[in-house]
Design a protein around this motif. Structure first.
Motif, PDB file in Angstrom:
ATOM      1  N   PRO A  94      10.930  -4.996  -1.026  1.00 17.28           N
ATOM      2  CA  PRO A  94      10.853  -6.434  -0.638  1.00 17.28           C
ATOM      3  C   PRO A  94       9.893  -6.483   0.499  1.00 17.28           C
ATOM      4  O   PRO A  94       8.957  -7.592   0.632  1.00 17.28           O
ATOM      5  N   ASN A  95       9.840  -5.551   1.522  1.00 19.42           N
ATOM      6  CA  ASN A  95       8.993  -5.805   2.596  1.00 19.42           C
ATOM      7  C   ASN A  95       7.882  -5.037   2.592  1.00 19.42           C
ATOM      8  O   ASN A  95       6.859  -4.856   3.598  1.00 19.42           O
ATOM      9  N   LEU A  96       7.460  -4.444   1.337  1.00 19.89           N
ATOM     10  CA  LEU A  96       6.388  -3.471   1.309  1.00 19.89           C
ATOM     11  C   LEU A  96       5.405  -4.196   0.407  1.00 19.89           C
ATOM     12  O   LEU A  96       4.090  -3.715   0.593  1.00 19.89           O
ATOM     13  N   LEU A  97       5.879  -4.953  -0.508  1.00 20.19           N
ATOM     14  CA  LEU A  97       5.109  -5.501  -1.574  1.00 20.19           C
ATOM     15  C   LEU A  97       4.444  -6.652  -1.161  1.00 20.19           C
ATOM     16  O   LEU A  97       4.885  -7.761  -1.328  1.00 20.19           O
ATOM     17  N   ASP A  98       3.222  -6.442  -0.551  1.00 23.11           N
ATOM     18  CA  ASP A  98       2.586  -7.859  -0.193  1.00 23.11           C
ATOM     19  C   ASP A  98       1.303  -7.813  -0.507  1.00 23.11           C
ATOM     20  O   ASP A  98       0.437  -8.649   0.046  1.00 23.11           O
ATOM     21  N   SER A  99       0.716  -7.036  -1.362  1.00 25.39           N
ATOM     22  CA  SER A  99      -0.720  -7.191  -1.642  1.00 25.39           C
ATOM     23  C   SER A  99      -0.832  -6.975  -3.459  1.00 25.39           C
ATOM     24  O   SER A  99       0.063  -6.506  -3.881  1.00 25.39           O
ATOM     25  N   ALA A 100      -1.857  -7.464  -3.910  1.00 28.10           N
ATOM     26  CA  ALA A 100      -1.944  -7.728  -5.289  1.00 28.10           C
ATOM     27  C   ALA A 100      -2.186  -6.195  -5.901  1.00 28.10           C
ATOM     28  O   ALA A 100      -1.998  -5.933  -7.037  1.00 28.10           O
ATOM     29  N   ASP A 101      -2.563  -5.392  -4.938  1.00 24.74           N
ATOM     30  CA  ASP A 101      -2.995  -3.900  -5.367  1.00 24.74           C
ATOM     31  C   ASP A 101      -1.659  -3.195  -5.233  1.00 24.74           C
ATOM     32  O   ASP A 101      -1.721  -1.885  -5.492  1.00 24.74           O
ATOM     33  N   ASP A 102      -0.563  -3.532  -4.714  1.00 23.29           N
ATOM     34  CA  ASP A 102       0.502  -2.684  -4.513  1.00 23.29           C
ATOM     35  C   ASP A 102       1.267  -2.598  -5.863  1.00 23.29           C
ATOM     36  O   ASP A 102       1.068  -3.133  -6.894  1.00 23.29           O
ATOM     37  N   ALA A 103       2.201  -1.431  -5.762  1.00 22.01           N
ATOM     38  CA  ALA A 103       2.967  -1.120  -7.014  1.00 22.01           C
ATOM     39  C   ALA A 103       4.481  -1.137  -6.934  1.00 22.01           C
ATOM     40  O   ALA A 103       5.006  -1.382  -5.882  1.00 22.01           O
ATOM     41  N   MET A 104       4.962  -2.075  -8.185  1.00 23.16           N
ATOM     42  CA  MET A 104       6.378  -2.119  -8.494  1.00 23.16           C
ATOM     43  C   MET A 104       6.607  -0.948  -9.173  1.00 23.16           C
ATOM     44  O   MET A 104       6.028  -0.646 -10.005  1.00 23.16           O
ATOM     45  N   TRP A 105       7.818  -0.107  -8.875  1.00 23.50           N
ATOM     46  CA  TRP A 105       8.378   1.107  -9.411  1.00 23.50           C
ATOM     47  C   TRP A 105       9.383   0.779 -10.252  1.00 23.50           C
ATOM     48  O   TRP A 105      10.300   0.350  -9.951  1.00 23.50           O
ATOM     49  N   LEU A 106       9.123   0.993 -11.638  1.00 24.38           N
ATOM     50  CA  LEU A 106      10.401   0.706 -12.670  1.00 24.38           C
ATOM     51  C   LEU A 106      10.789   1.919 -13.250  1.00 24.38           C
ATOM     52  O   LEU A 106      10.065   3.020 -13.455  1.00 24.38           O
ATOM     53  N   ASN A 107      11.982   2.028 -13.890  1.00 26.24           N
ATOM     54  CA  ASN A 107      12.462   3.069 -14.860  1.00 26.24           C
ATOM     55  C   ASN A 107      12.273   2.512 -16.073  1.00 26.24           C
ATOM     56  O   ASN A 107      12.816   1.698 -16.628  1.00 26.24           O
ATOM     57  N   VAL A 108      11.267   3.364 -16.638  1.00 26.89           N
ATOM     58  CA  VAL A 108      10.894   2.912 -18.174  1.00 26.89           C
ATOM     59  C   VAL A 108      10.669   4.014 -19.062  1.00 26.89           C
ATOM     60  O   VAL A 108      10.118   5.119 -18.408  1.00 26.89           O
ATOM     61  N   ASN A 109      11.009   3.986 -20.186  1.00 33.29           N
ATOM     62  CA  ASN A 109      11.144   4.959 -21.288  1.00 33.29           C
ATOM     63  C   ASN A 109      11.669   6.033 -20.715  1.00 33.29           C
ATOM     64  O   ASN A 109      12.766   6.091 -20.103  1.00 33.29           O
TER      65      ASN A 109
END
Length: 428
Positions: free
Chosen positions: A101-116
């Motif tokens: 929440p305090n790192l995600l401040d740019s449209a180029d940043d990444a959200m990390w998800l557990n997927v597949n």
């Protein structure tokens, strides 16, 4: 807890098919322009945030991942209003949300998800895939270090591994595995061929990660730089339980305390650990249902003062509130449904709790410890994270979200691991 109950918790979707068919996002993109005018109501507008076309960072935003229809709901955390629900083609039960929440401040940043069978980085601006890692396990957890440089991953059975990835989107090696630990040689309880590393929480100094091992009844401490297990503390069951089965954990912001949720006994237990010496954790208290703890504690969040703990106790349809220094339960917040996780807004003032069984998010104000807002979202909301960036308009995604809500089966759907009543369809 009986063996059948343990299996139901660990493998809630065993036997379900994760196959998908029908309309694909890619095909719909080509034919959605004509329908766009009617599909964009409630969209977020132009991207704001550094490198995202705006001069200032966007207001606080919460992302809620809906396991029932593979959509993501975007919430304005300033006004506690739903902005849009768009089709993601994937879902996440446990997205990285400790420091993000305090790192995600740019449209180029990444959200990390557990997927597949692994983890995936999704671009915050476009919600498109950036990189992914197939761990070979259907149950995965991940957290980004406080400086955003590393992602630490726990991959449970059958892999039984820890991974460290380059988490910097600006790096040439972004998404690459930079180190790994094979945990299989440690073995596990019964016929498990490894300790079952579950979840991961990172010390605020960024030097150590804490991993509860569900099939070994241990808490492992990992040195992130050297990427090796530097300590492993065994825990013993209480109240006649066969195993402690620790599975989820949360480090406090001051780095003094670790909360650990245990799948122990009939209702689960909660441990409060002293980690003032980061490599020598000591269990201070183990709370049970007799102490006022709700049933099935799965995850937790800790208030910004590091004194109040919020434990998501799904089978009691509540959040159990802890006084951490006193080591006791002080109250229970009724959610009116089952919730398994929550996330803080970037300011740490409000806790956003997806209530999976009512398709809502409850907003808990930390100062009052009261529910101050209820927000309707997509189907079966589960995981959530936050930041200060908002995704761009996606006509196709919004249209597909509408179709998914209407029950149209869509392809390209990534599954995820979760506990409880959800439509994840994960395979272990």
């Amino acid at each position: 807890m009986t063996e059948d109950a343990v299996d139901e918790n660990l493998y809630p979707n065993r036997g379900e098919s994760d196959s998908t068919s029908g309309v694909s996002r890619r095909r719909l993109l080509a034919g959605s322009a004509a329908a766009g005018a009617t599909a964009t109501a409630g969209c977020t507008g132009a991207i704001t945030g550094s490198d995202g076309g705006g001069d200032e960072a966007a207001p606080p935003t919460v992302f809620v991942f809906n396991t029932g229809d593979n959509t993501v709901s975007v919430i304005d955390a300033e006004n506690d209003e739903l902005l849009t629900t768009t089709y993601l083609g994937a879902t996440a039960s446990f997205p990285s949300n400790q420091f993000l929440p305090n790192l995600l401040d740019s449209a180029d940043d990444a959200m990390w998800l557990n997927v597949n069978n692994g983890v995936r980085a999704v671009n915050a601006g476009s919600l498109s895939e950036m990189t992914s890692l197939d761990t070979g396990s259907g149950a995965n957890w991940q957290e980004v270090t406080p400086d955003g440089s590393h992602l630490v991953v726990s991959a449970r059975e059958p892999t039984h591994k820890q991974y460290r990835l380059d988490a910097d989107p600006g790096s040439d090696s972004f998404g690459d595995v930079t180190a790994e630990i094979d945990r299989k040689p440690e073995g596990g309880r019964g016929d498990n061929d490894g300790p079952g590393p579950c979840d991961v929480s990172i010390h605020p100094d960024g030097e150590y990660a804490y991993v509860p091992d569900i099939y070994a009844d241990t808490l492992s401490v990992i040195d992130i730089a050297d990427f090796e297990v530097v300590n492993q503390v065994s825990v013993s069951p209480v109240g006649g339980a066969d195993a402690v089965a620790p599975w989820m954990d949360t480090v406090s912001w001051d780095g003094e305390t670790l909360l650990v949720e245990n799948n122990e006994g009939e209702a689960g237990t909660e441990s409060i650990w002293d980690i003032s010496d980061p490599t020598e954790p000591e269990e201070r208290v183990r709370l049970t249902n007799d102490d006022g703890l709700g049933e099935l504690p799965l995850t937790s969040e800790i208030g910004p003062d590091s004194e109040i703990g919020y434990v998501f106790t799904a089978n009691s349809e509540s959040v159990t509130v802890l006084d951490i220094p006193a080591g006791e339960v002080i109250e229970s917040i009724d959610l009116g449904g089952s919730a398994f996780v929550g996330t803080w807004d970037p300011a740490g003032e409000k806790l956003y709790v997806p209530v999976q069984t009512s398709d809502e998010v409850k907003v808990i104000e930390h100062a009052s410890r009261e529910i101050v807002e209820t927000i309707s979202v997509g189907a079966k909301p589960y995981g959530a994270t936050a930041g200060r960036v908002r995704p761009e308009d996606d006509t196709a995604g919004n249209l597909m979200a509408t179709m998914a809500t209407l029950g149209v089966e869509l392809s390209d759907a990534g599954t995820t691991y979760c506990i409880g009543n959800c439509a994840c369809g994960h395979q272990l």
